[in-house]
Design a protein around this motif. Sequence first.
Motif, PDB file in Angstrom:
ATOM      1  N   ARG A   1      63.940  82.868   5.661  1.00  0.00           N
ATOM      2  CA  ARG A   1      63.204  81.630   5.971  1.00  0.00           C
ATOM      3  C   ARG A   1      63.598  80.519   5.004  1.00  0.00           C
ATOM      4  NH1 ARG A   1      58.914  85.045   5.632  1.00  0.00           N
ATOM      5  NH2 ARG A   1      57.814  83.673   4.177  1.00  0.00           N
ATOM      6  N   TYR A   2      63.783  80.858   3.720  1.00  0.00           N
ATOM      7  CA  TYR A   2      64.230  79.860   2.744  1.00  0.00           C
ATOM      8  C   TYR A   2      65.607  79.321   3.121  1.00  0.00           C
ATOM      9  CZ  TYR A   2      66.082  77.702  -1.408  1.00  0.00           C
ATOM     10  OH  TYR A   2      66.667  76.805  -2.270  1.00  0.00           O
ATOM     11  N   ASP A   3      66.548  80.233   3.422  1.00  0.00           N
ATOM     12  CA  ASP A   3      67.901  79.805   3.797  1.00  0.00           C
ATOM     13  C   ASP A   3      67.880  78.908   5.031  1.00  0.00           C
ATOM     14  OD1 ASP A   3      68.962  81.205   1.665  1.00  0.00           O
ATOM     15  OD2 ASP A   3      69.609  82.914   2.883  1.00  0.00           O
TER      16      ASP A   3
ATOM     17  N   ALA B   1      61.593  73.200   2.926  1.00  0.00           N
ATOM     18  CA  ALA B   1      61.274  72.485   4.167  1.00  0.00           C
ATOM     19  C   ALA B   1      60.890  71.033   3.879  1.00  0.00           C
ATOM     20  CB  ALA B   1      60.148  73.201   4.905  1.00  0.00           C
ATOM     21  N   VAL B   2      60.133  70.819   2.824  1.00  0.00           N
ATOM     22  CA  VAL B   2      59.753  69.453   2.437  1.00  0.00           C
ATOM     23  C   VAL B   2      61.002  68.646   2.087  1.00  0.00           C
ATOM     24  CG1 VAL B   2      58.630  68.133   0.579  1.00  0.00           C
ATOM     25  CG2 VAL B   2      57.372  69.938   1.765  1.00  0.00           C
TER      26      VAL B   2
ATOM     27  N   ALA C   1      57.139  74.570   8.760  1.00  0.00           N
ATOM     28  CA  ALA C   1      57.360  75.405   7.579  1.00  0.00           C
ATOM     29  C   ALA C   1      56.772  74.756   6.329  1.00  0.00           C
ATOM     30  CB  ALA C   1      58.848  75.659   7.386  1.00  0.00           C
ATOM     31  N   ALA C   2      56.847  73.442   6.236  1.00  0.00           N
ATOM     32  CA  ALA C   2      56.336  72.735   5.057  1.00  0.00           C
ATOM     33  C   ALA C   2      54.845  72.944   4.866  1.00  0.00           C
ATOM     34  CB  ALA C   2      56.647  71.242   5.168  1.00  0.00           C
ATOM     35  N   LEU C   3      54.131  73.090   5.959  1.00  0.00           N
ATOM     36  CA  LEU C   3      52.677  73.230   5.872  1.00  0.00           C
ATOM     37  C   LEU C   3      52.182  74.661   6.030  1.00  0.00           C
ATOM     38  CD1 LEU C   3      51.466  70.122   7.907  1.00  0.00           C
ATOM     39  CD2 LEU C   3      51.684  70.369   5.426  1.00  0.00           C
ATOM     40  N   GLU C   4      52.944  75.490   6.735  1.00  0.00           N
ATOM     41  CA  GLU C   4      52.375  76.773   7.139  1.00  0.00           C
ATOM     42  C   GLU C   4      53.022  78.009   6.540  1.00  0.00           C
ATOM     43  OE1 GLU C   4      52.145  76.878  11.407  1.00  0.00           O
ATOM     44  OE2 GLU C   4      51.108  74.944  11.493  1.00  0.00           O
TER      45      GLU C   4
ATOM     46  N   GLU D   1      64.924  66.409  17.041  1.00  0.00           N
ATOM     47  CA  GLU D   1      63.481  66.497  16.840  1.00  0.00           C
ATOM     48  C   GLU D   1      63.018  67.941  16.675  1.00  0.00           C
ATOM     49  OE1 GLU D   1      59.687  65.304  16.121  1.00  0.00           O
ATOM     50  OE2 GLU D   1      61.473  64.011  16.215  1.00  0.00           O
ATOM     51  N   SER D   2      63.651  68.871  17.379  1.00  0.00           N
ATOM     52  CA  SER D   2      63.209  70.271  17.274  1.00  0.00           C
ATOM     53  C   SER D   2      63.444  70.826  15.872  1.00  0.00           C
ATOM     54  CB  SER D   2      63.891  71.143  18.323  1.00  0.00           C
ATOM     55  OG  SER D   2      65.294  71.150  18.140  1.00  0.00           O
ATOM     56  N   GLU D   3      64.557  70.479  15.240  1.00  0.00           N
ATOM     57  CA  GLU D   3      64.819  70.937  13.875  1.00  0.00           C
ATOM     58  C   GLU D   3      63.844  70.304  12.887  1.00  0.00           C
ATOM     59  OE1 GLU D   3      68.419  71.767  16.186  1.00  0.00           O
ATOM     60  OE2 GLU D   3      67.316  69.905  15.917  1.00  0.00           O
TER      61      GLU D   3
END
Length: 130
Positions: free
Chosen positions: A7-9, A47-48, A34-37, A25-27
Amino acid sequence: DPSESVRYDAAWALGEMADYETYGESELEVARTAALEDDDADVREAAVRAIGRMAEEDDEESANVLQQALEDSAKGVRIAAARALADIGNAEDQILVALEEVLTSRWEAEEVVEAAKQALLKLTSADRED
């Protein structure tokens, strides 16, 4: 994928896509989610950072996600959020207020305060130049 490293990669790769303008937009939505959840702070931070590299100035949804990330439990995520807000250049009032709140918090880590200060300087100087 349940693997934190995968997930990090993936989150890191989203940010790299910004260099080649090969994202849509999908990416960006994957990065916002990912940034929030994500349960892993490193994934949220990556993600941020990706959002900061991909989002446009008028992308209110990304700015709102980054604003929420300023309150993340992980210091690295909060630092990345302040820097990403400066990178996308969204100087809406609620963004500036959120960054100012970081500056006035008695409990915030020094590195986060410094990142928020730099973001405010960049956003307010850019706003004056317009």
